[in-house]
Design a protein around this motif. Structure first.
Motif, PDB file in Angstrom:
ATOM      1  N   GLY A  84       0.796  -1.220   0.000  1.00 49.62           N
ATOM      2  CA  GLY A  84       0.000   0.000   0.000  1.00 49.62           C
ATOM      3  C   GLY A  84       0.830   1.272   0.000  1.00 49.62           C
ATOM      4  O   GLY A  84       0.306   2.352  -0.260  1.00 49.62           O
ATOM      5  N   ASP A  85       2.134   1.168   0.305  1.00 49.05           N
ATOM      6  CA  ASP A  85       3.008   2.346   0.319  1.00 49.05           C
ATOM      7  C   ASP A  85       4.391   1.955  -0.189  1.00 49.05           C
ATOM      8  O   ASP A  85       5.241   1.512   0.575  1.00 49.05           O
ATOM      9  N   LEU A  86       4.581   2.111  -1.490  1.00 51.34           N
ATOM     10  CA  LEU A  86       5.872   1.806  -2.112  1.00 51.34           C
ATOM     11  C   LEU A  86       6.557   3.089  -2.587  1.00 51.34           C
ATOM     12  O   LEU A  86       7.369   3.068  -3.506  1.00 51.34           O
ATOM     13  N   SER A  87       6.243   4.196  -1.936  1.00 51.02           N
ATOM     14  CA  SER A  87       6.830   5.470  -2.334  1.00 51.02           C
ATOM     15  C   SER A  87       8.305   5.528  -1.966  1.00 51.02           C
ATOM     16  O   SER A  87       8.779   4.824  -1.058  1.00 51.02           O
ATOM     17  N   TYR A  88       9.035   6.375  -2.686  1.00 52.18           N
ATOM     18  CA  TYR A  88      10.465   6.577  -2.433  1.00 52.18           C
ATOM     19  C   TYR A  88      10.648   7.196  -1.053  1.00 52.18           C
ATOM     20  O   TYR A  88       9.971   8.152  -0.685  1.00 52.18           O
ATOM     21  N   ARG A  89      11.599   6.616  -0.290  1.00 49.99           N
ATOM     22  CA  ARG A  89      11.930   7.179   1.019  1.00 49.99           C
ATOM     23  C   ARG A  89      13.443   7.216   1.142  1.00 49.99           C
ATOM     24  O   ARG A  89      14.099   6.178   1.078  1.00 49.99           O
ATOM     25  N   PRO A  98      15.248  -1.699  -5.561  1.00 55.62           N
ATOM     26  CA  PRO A  98      14.274  -2.785  -5.717  1.00 55.62           C
ATOM     27  C   PRO A  98      12.846  -2.361  -5.404  1.00 55.62           C
ATOM     28  O   PRO A  98      11.895  -2.879  -6.000  1.00 55.62           O
ATOM     29  N   LYS A  99      12.667  -1.408  -4.493  1.00 61.44           N
ATOM     30  CA  LYS A  99      11.316  -0.907  -4.208  1.00 61.44           C
ATOM     31  C   LYS A  99      10.689  -0.300  -5.456  1.00 61.44           C
ATOM     32  O   LYS A  99       9.493  -0.481  -5.714  1.00 61.44           O
ATOM     33  N   GLY A 100      11.499   0.433  -6.224  1.00 59.69           N
ATOM     34  CA  GLY A 100      10.987   1.039  -7.457  1.00 59.69           C
ATOM     35  C   GLY A 100      10.517  -0.006  -8.455  1.00 59.69           C
ATOM     36  O   GLY A 100       9.484   0.161  -9.118  1.00 59.69           O
ATOM     37  N   ILE A 101      11.284  -1.089  -8.569  1.00 59.64           N
ATOM     38  CA  ILE A 101      10.882  -2.185  -9.459  1.00 59.64           C
ATOM     39  C   ILE A 101       9.599  -2.829  -8.948  1.00 59.64           C
ATOM     40  O   ILE A 101       8.680  -3.145  -9.721  1.00 59.64           O
ATOM     41  N   LEU A 102       9.516  -3.022  -7.649  1.00 58.46           N
ATOM     42  CA  LEU A 102       8.314  -3.588  -7.039  1.00 58.46           C
ATOM     43  C   LEU A 102       7.100  -2.712  -7.355  1.00 58.46           C
ATOM     44  O   LEU A 102       6.037  -3.216  -7.727  1.00 58.46           O
ATOM     45  N   ALA A 103       7.279  -1.390  -7.235  1.00 63.98           N
ATOM     46  CA  ALA A 103       6.186  -0.462  -7.514  1.00 63.98           C
ATOM     47  C   ALA A 103       5.762  -0.522  -8.980  1.00 63.98           C
ATOM     48  O   ALA A 103       4.573  -0.432  -9.305  1.00 63.98           O
ATOM     49  N   LEU A 108       1.414  -2.453 -12.787  1.00 64.86           N
ATOM     50  CA  LEU A 108       0.912  -3.219 -13.929  1.00 64.86           C
ATOM     51  C   LEU A 108      -0.201  -4.175 -13.514  1.00 64.86           C
ATOM     52  O   LEU A 108      -1.232  -4.273 -14.171  1.00 64.86           O
ATOM     53  N   ARG A 109       0.039  -4.869 -12.413  1.00 63.82           N
ATOM     54  CA  ARG A 109      -0.959  -5.788 -11.866  1.00 63.82           C
ATOM     55  C   ARG A 109      -0.541  -6.145 -10.448  1.00 63.82           C
ATOM     56  O   ARG A 109       0.627  -6.478 -10.224  1.00 63.82           O
ATOM     57  N   PRO A 110      -1.443  -6.088  -9.481  1.00 67.04           N
ATOM     58  CA  PRO A 110      -1.069  -6.344  -8.094  1.00 67.04           C
ATOM     59  C   PRO A 110      -0.372  -7.698  -7.909  1.00 67.04           C
ATOM     60  O   PRO A 110      -0.762  -8.697  -8.529  1.00 67.04           O
ATOM     61  N   LEU A 111       0.655  -7.705  -7.079  1.00 72.95           N
ATOM     62  CA  LEU A 111       1.390  -8.928  -6.771  1.00 72.95           C
ATOM     63  C   LEU A 111       0.624  -9.705  -5.708  1.00 72.95           C
ATOM     64  O   LEU A 111       0.091  -9.124  -4.757  1.00 72.95           O
ATOM     65  N   GLU A 112       0.604 -11.026  -5.862  1.00 72.69           N
ATOM     66  CA  GLU A 112      -0.325 -11.833  -5.078  1.00 72.69           C
ATOM     67  C   GLU A 112       0.217 -12.300  -3.731  1.00 72.69           C
ATOM     68  O   GLU A 112      -0.559 -12.735  -2.877  1.00 72.69           O
ATOM     69  N   THR A 113       1.525 -12.258  -3.519  1.00 71.20           N
ATOM     70  CA  THR A 113       2.093 -12.767  -2.267  1.00 71.20           C
ATOM     71  C   THR A 113       3.106 -11.777  -1.717  1.00 71.20           C
ATOM     72  O   THR A 113       3.593 -10.894  -2.416  1.00 71.20           O
ATOM     73  N   GLY A 114       3.415 -11.948  -0.434  1.00 74.33           N
ATOM     74  CA  GLY A 114       4.508 -11.200   0.156  1.00 74.33           C
ATOM     75  C   GLY A 114       5.833 -11.837  -0.216  1.00 74.33           C
ATOM     76  O   GLY A 114       5.881 -12.923  -0.817  1.00 74.33           O
ATOM     77  N   LEU A 115       6.932 -11.175   0.127  1.00 76.54           N
ATOM     78  CA  LEU A 115       8.260 -11.658  -0.233  1.00 76.54           C
ATOM     79  C   LEU A 115       9.259 -11.351   0.869  1.00 76.54           C
ATOM     80  O   LEU A 115       9.193 -10.297   1.505  1.00 76.54           O
ATOM     81  N   ASP A 116      10.177 -12.268   1.080  1.00 76.52           N
ATOM     82  CA  ASP A 116      11.397 -12.015   1.840  1.00 76.52           C
ATOM     83  C   ASP A 116      12.540 -12.079   0.842  1.00 76.52           C
ATOM     84  O   ASP A 116      12.696 -13.084   0.136  1.00 76.52           O
ATOM     85  N   ILE A 117      13.350 -11.008   0.774  1.00 78.40           N
ATOM     86  CA  ILE A 117      14.421 -10.955  -0.223  1.00 78.40           C
ATOM     87  C   ILE A 117      15.731 -10.548   0.439  1.00 78.40           C
ATOM     88  O   ILE A 117      15.803  -9.531   1.134  1.00 78.40           O
ATOM     89  N   LEU A 118      16.763 -11.347   0.215  1.00 84.88           N
ATOM     90  CA  LEU A 118      18.112 -11.025   0.655  1.00 84.88           C
ATOM     91  C   LEU A 118      18.975 -10.741  -0.559  1.00 84.88           C
ATOM     92  O   LEU A 118      18.981 -11.521  -1.517  1.00 84.88           O
ATOM     93  N   TYR A 119      19.693  -9.618  -0.531  1.00 87.37           N
ATOM     94  CA  TYR A 119      20.593  -9.250  -1.629  1.00 87.37           C
ATOM     95  C   TYR A 119      22.043  -9.340  -1.176  1.00 87.37           C
ATOM     96  O   TYR A 119      22.370  -9.041  -0.019  1.00 87.37           O
ATOM     97  N   TYR A 120      22.892  -9.742  -2.112  1.00 88.70           N
ATOM     98  CA  TYR A 120      24.336  -9.708  -1.869  1.00 88.70           C
ATOM     99  C   TYR A 120      25.035  -9.337  -3.166  1.00 88.70           C
ATOM    100  O   TYR A 120      24.878 -10.023  -4.178  1.00 88.70           O
ATOM    101  N   VAL A 163      12.555   3.226 -13.822  1.00 87.90           N
ATOM    102  CA  VAL A 163      12.576   3.315 -12.362  1.00 87.90           C
ATOM    103  C   VAL A 163      13.719   4.215 -11.901  1.00 87.90           C
ATOM    104  O   VAL A 163      13.538   5.069 -11.023  1.00 87.90           O
ATOM    105  N   GLU A 164      14.891   4.035 -12.494  1.00 88.48           N
ATOM    106  CA  GLU A 164      16.028   4.866 -12.079  1.00 88.48           C
ATOM    107  C   GLU A 164      15.794   6.332 -12.438  1.00 88.48           C
ATOM    108  O   GLU A 164      16.149   7.231 -11.682  1.00 88.48           O
ATOM    109  N   ASN A 165      15.155   6.576 -13.600  1.00 88.65           N
ATOM    110  CA  ASN A 165      14.883   7.951 -14.027  1.00 88.65           C
ATOM    111  C   ASN A 165      13.820   8.618 -13.165  1.00 88.65           C
ATOM    112  O   ASN A 165      14.031   9.727 -12.646  1.00 88.65           O
TER     113      ASN A 165
END
Length: 235
Positions: A84-89, A98-103, A108-120, A163-165
């Protein structure tokens, strides 16, 4: 791979156990061989993808939120965002990419599940090797696969640049995302940034090597005069 085993253990330590399986995605970094600042001027560039890049480990959940964690920035801890809140912070720092990509996917179409994501990331932070494009593309490819959106690779490249722009606020050209998303092993890409016409040129180094020097002078486009340079060129 040893790196993926270690990351799996870290994932469990950060997010806890769960019956849902953890999947691993990877996107490379890039180096540009010829054509600096010509991409946003509609010229030609000659980048190639690198073996170093960004790993993303992800698990789908039944929760209505997404949790991000970066092994490169452990001091930020777990960053939790709701659909409900994917705004830039600004305080979310690296996670805004990654938040921008998620947004973008959510729009385009609501995502159906939550996610846990680890980046390296194995790219030195701020080294000018497109760590931002790498985390954008690994996230875009991951979401496209997990939620079966059917977008082709060029659409994901364009989405990541957008997203980057518009989300992050860096008015970059297409080169970084294109090289990361479209790179091939043992090849450079001769890319016309105006038309996106491109061809792959063999780059088999054998006993030679591309030497990239990390000066430890951070090159963060969002905090630099990059946008000013582009505006000057356009003027």
């Amino acid at each position: 791979m040893a790196v993926s085993f270690g990351l799996t253990e870290t994932f469990k330590n950060v997010f806890g156990g769960g019956k849902e399986r953890v999947r691993i995605f990877f996107a490379p970094g890039r180096v540009n061989l010829i054509g600096e600042h010509t991409d946003y001027n509609g010229g030609h560039v000659l980048p190639c993808a690198l073996a170093i890049g960004t790993y993303a480990l992800v698990r789908q959940t039944d929760e209505p939120f997404v949790r991000f964690y970066s092994q490169n920035f452990p001091e930020t801890g777990v960053i939790t965002v709701s659909y409900g809140d994917l705004s830039y912070r600004r305080e979310h720092g690296w996670a805004n990419y990654p938040k921008g990509i998620l947004a973008a996917f959510q729009a385009l179409r609501p995502l159906e599940t939550g996610l846990d994501i680890l980046y390296y990331g194995t790219i030195p932070n701020g080294a000018g090797l497109s760590s931002s494009a790498s985390i954008e593309l690994v996230t875009a490819v991951m979401l496209n696969e997990l939620f079966r959106r059917g977008l082709d690779q060029l659409e994901l490249v364009k989405m990541s640049q957008n997203v980057e722009n518009k989300y992050v606020g860096v008015n970059c050209g297409i080169m970084d995302q294109f090289a990361v998303g479209m790179g091939k092993q043992d090849c450079a890409i001769l890319l016309n940034c105006q038309t996106l016409e491109h061809r792959y040129l063999p780059l088999v180094l054998d006993d030679c090597a591309i030497v990239i020097a990390n000066t430890n002078k951070k090159r963060g486009l969002a905090d630099s005069a990059y946008n000013e340079r582009r505006a000057t060129c356009e003027a």
